[in-house]
Design an enzyme around this catalytic site. Structure first.
Site, mmCIF file in Angstrom:
data_model
loop_
_atom_site.group_PDB
_atom_site.id
_atom_site.type_symbol
_atom_site.label_atom_id
_atom_site.label_comp_id
_atom_site.label_asym_id
_atom_site.label_seq_id
_atom_site.Cartn_x
_atom_site.Cartn_y
_atom_site.Cartn_z
ATOM 1 C CG ASN A 14 -1.971 1.098 1.236
ATOM 2 O OD1 ASN A 14 -1.546 2.269 1.198
ATOM 3 N ND2 ASN A 14 -3.050 0.907 1.835
ATOM 4 C CG ASP A 16 -2.977 4.533 0.648
ATOM 5 O OD1 ASP A 16 -3.005 4.584 -0.367
ATOM 6 O OD2 ASP A 16 -3.934 4.063 1.500
ATOM 7 C CG HIS A 17 0.549 6.183 4.778
ATOM 8 N ND1 HIS A 17 -0.218 7.207 5.280
ATOM 9 C CD2 HIS A 17 -0.093 5.229 5.127
ATOM 10 C CE1 HIS A 17 -1.227 6.547 5.648
ATOM 11 N NE2 HIS A 17 -1.414 5.249 5.642
ATOM 12 C CG HIS A 50 -8.307 4.297 1.138
ATOM 13 N ND1 HIS A 50 -8.493 4.394 2.265
ATOM 14 C CD2 HIS A 50 -9.418 4.843 0.446
ATOM 15 C CE1 HIS A 50 -9.551 4.593 2.447
ATOM 16 N NE2 HIS A 50 -10.235 4.812 1.388
ATOM 17 N NE ARG A 52 -9.289 8.999 3.999
ATOM 18 C CZ ARG A 52 -9.834 8.219 5.064
ATOM 19 N NH1 ARG A 52 -9.222 7.027 5.416
ATOM 20 N NH2 ARG A 52 -10.862 8.578 5.738
ATOM 21 N NE ARG A 56 -7.643 11.845 5.574
ATOM 22 C CZ ARG A 56 -8.361 11.022 6.415
ATOM 23 N NH1 ARG A 56 -7.539 10.294 7.345
ATOM 24 N NH2 ARG A 56 -9.394 11.289 7.014
ATOM 25 C CG HIS A 57 -3.749 9.089 1.625
ATOM 26 N ND1 HIS A 57 -4.444 8.155 0.829
ATOM 27 C CD2 HIS A 57 -3.923 8.526 2.792
ATOM 28 C CE1 HIS A 57 -5.398 7.454 1.661
ATOM 29 N NE2 HIS A 57 -4.909 7.604 2.812
ATOM 30 C CD GLU A 77 -7.141 -0.068 0.992
ATOM 31 O OE1 GLU A 77 -7.159 0.877 1.726
ATOM 32 O OE2 GLU A 77 -6.156 -0.981 1.219
ATOM 33 C CB THR A 107 -17.503 -3.565 12.935
ATOM 34 O OG1 THR A 107 -16.154 -3.621 12.460
ATOM 35 C CG2 THR A 107 -18.248 -4.314 11.696
ATOM 36 C CB THR A 108 -17.042 -2.007 17.921
ATOM 37 O OG1 THR A 108 -17.364 -3.589 17.624
ATOM 38 C CG2 THR A 108 -18.627 -1.285 18.317
ATOM 39 C CD GLU A 158 -7.026 -6.181 3.013
ATOM 40 O OE1 GLU A 158 -7.114 -5.937 1.860
ATOM 41 O OE2 GLU A 158 -6.409 -5.359 3.609
ATOM 42 C CG HIS A 197 -5.259 -1.472 9.541
ATOM 43 N ND1 HIS A 197 -5.569 -0.406 8.664
ATOM 44 C CD2 HIS A 197 -5.061 -0.816 10.651
ATOM 45 C CE1 HIS A 197 -5.442 0.725 9.228
ATOM 46 N NE2 HIS A 197 -5.200 0.535 10.439
ATOM 47 N N GLY A 198 -1.951 -2.466 9.974
ATOM 48 C CA GLY A 198 -1.147 -2.625 11.081
ATOM 49 C C GLY A 198 0.106 -3.618 11.219
ATOM 50 N N GLY A 219 1.319 -1.291 4.390
ATOM 51 C CA GLY A 219 1.531 -0.174 4.034
ATOM 52 C C GLY A 219 2.498 0.721 4.585
ATOM 53 C CG HIS A 220 1.938 3.782 8.809
ATOM 54 N ND1 HIS A 220 2.690 3.469 10.019
ATOM 55 C CD2 HIS A 220 1.812 5.046 8.732
ATOM 56 C CE1 HIS A 220 2.832 4.776 10.293
ATOM 57 N NE2 HIS A 220 2.220 5.719 9.509
HETATM 58 N N1 PXP Z 1 -5.768 -3.166 4.026
HETATM 59 C C1 PXP Z 1 -6.772 -2.149 4.000
HETATM 60 C C2 PXP Z 1 -8.196 -2.370 3.527
HETATM 61 C C3 PXP Z 1 -6.594 -0.929 4.431
HETATM 62 O O1 PXP Z 1 -7.328 0.107 4.311
HETATM 63 C C4 PXP Z 1 -5.130 -0.503 4.774
HETATM 64 C C5 PXP Z 1 -4.442 0.799 5.145
HETATM 65 O O2 PXP Z 1 -5.433 1.611 5.763
HETATM 66 C C6 PXP Z 1 -4.217 -1.538 4.580
HETATM 67 C C7 PXP Z 1 -4.505 -2.909 4.515
HETATM 68 C C8 PXP Z 1 -2.667 -1.435 5.072
HETATM 69 O O3 PXP Z 1 -2.587 -0.952 6.683
HETATM 70 P P1 PXP Z 1 -1.245 -0.549 6.923
HETATM 71 O O4 PXP Z 1 -0.809 0.728 6.351
HETATM 72 O O5 PXP Z 1 -1.364 -0.280 8.302
HETATM 73 O O6 PXP Z 1 -0.225 -1.458 6.753
#
Ligand code: PXP
Length: 246
Positions: A14, A16-17, A50, A52, A56-57, A77, A107-108, A158, A197-198, A219-220
């Protein structure tokens, strides 16, 4: 096909950043498309971006350039809005991952509330699928969300690993168990499970070891590590950890 090729867990990078850093100055540098090409050269199996609603990115023009230049699949995304559906239908990326942007759509745990948003999602999943776009739903690892994905006819889910990434100790173990169970439940119902994610060097191994998972989107952390080691080395190290886990 060798056993290891059969087990190949795809890595979607990813970017995005890179765009977040670019947009901090409002110009064109650093270019997320250049980062995507570098990620592709370093072994990324796909690129995720993504677009958005607030841009924003990633910007619209980034999607155009990614579609023109990438050889690996683009996973777009997007929120489940008319504007984003029209953009996806215009570009026809390999995949579209529907993600929540507004609170009411989540969701929560922060995944798309596919169960609660069922009626709004149904025509969107159908329109994207009819255009040959592989639809993925970014959902929390919950049976009700998998059930909604089955009823929506989504070919991919996912699983949101954000909670797993934040927790520690026994709580993390329990969340990992849930992710493994939901990956298996999806696969049993003909849905290809992905996760993301994360994810970092420290937490990726247990996720990569879940046998039904076919793809991780990261990504991040990779973009952050690229500051220290370069993007190619960061991707190679993550790739290596994923391979060892299989
Ligand atoms: N998968 C989805 C659906 C996401 O929206 C994101 C980023 O927001 C990621 C994966 C990647 O997450 P990260 O940047 O924390 O690695």
């Amino acid at each position: 096909m060798s056993a290891s090729a059969h087990n190949h867990l795809r890595l979607g990078v990813n970017i995005d950043h890179v765009a977040t850093i670019r947009n901090a100055r409002g110009g064109d540098h650093p270019d997320p498309v250049k980062a995507a090409m570098a990620a592709q050269a370093a072994g990324a199996d796909g690129i995720t971006a993504h677009l958005r609603e607030d841009r924003r990115h990633i910007r619209d023009d980034d999607i155009t350039r990614l579609m023109d230049r990438l050889n690996v699949p683009l996973n777009l995304e997007m929120a489940a809005t008319e504007e984003m559906v029209e953009i996806a239908l215009r570009h026809r990326p390999h995949a579209a991952c529907i993600v929540p942007e507004r609170r009411a759509e989540r969701t929560t745990e922060g995944g798309l509330d596919a169960a609660g948003q069922f009626d709004a999602l149904q025509p969107i999943v159908a329109r994207l699928s009819d255009a040959g776009i592989r639809v993925s739903l970014f959902i929390a690892p919950e049976p009700a969300q998998i059930d909604a994905a089955i009823r929506l006819g989504a070919p991919v889910v996912e699983l949101h690993t954000g909670r797993y990434a934040e927790l520690s100790g026994a709580e993390r173990g329990a969340e990992l168990g849930l992710l493994a169970e939901m990956a298996a439940l999806a696969a049993r119902n003909g849905i290809e499970p992905h996760a993301g994610h994360g994810l970092t060097y420290d937490n990726v191994t247990a996720i990569a070891a879940i046998p039904q998972l076919c793809e991780l989107n990261i990504g991040h952390f990779l973009i952050g590590e690229a500051v220290f080691d370069g993007l190619a080395d960061a991707i190679a190290r993550m790739r290596g950890m994923m391979d060892v886990a299989r």
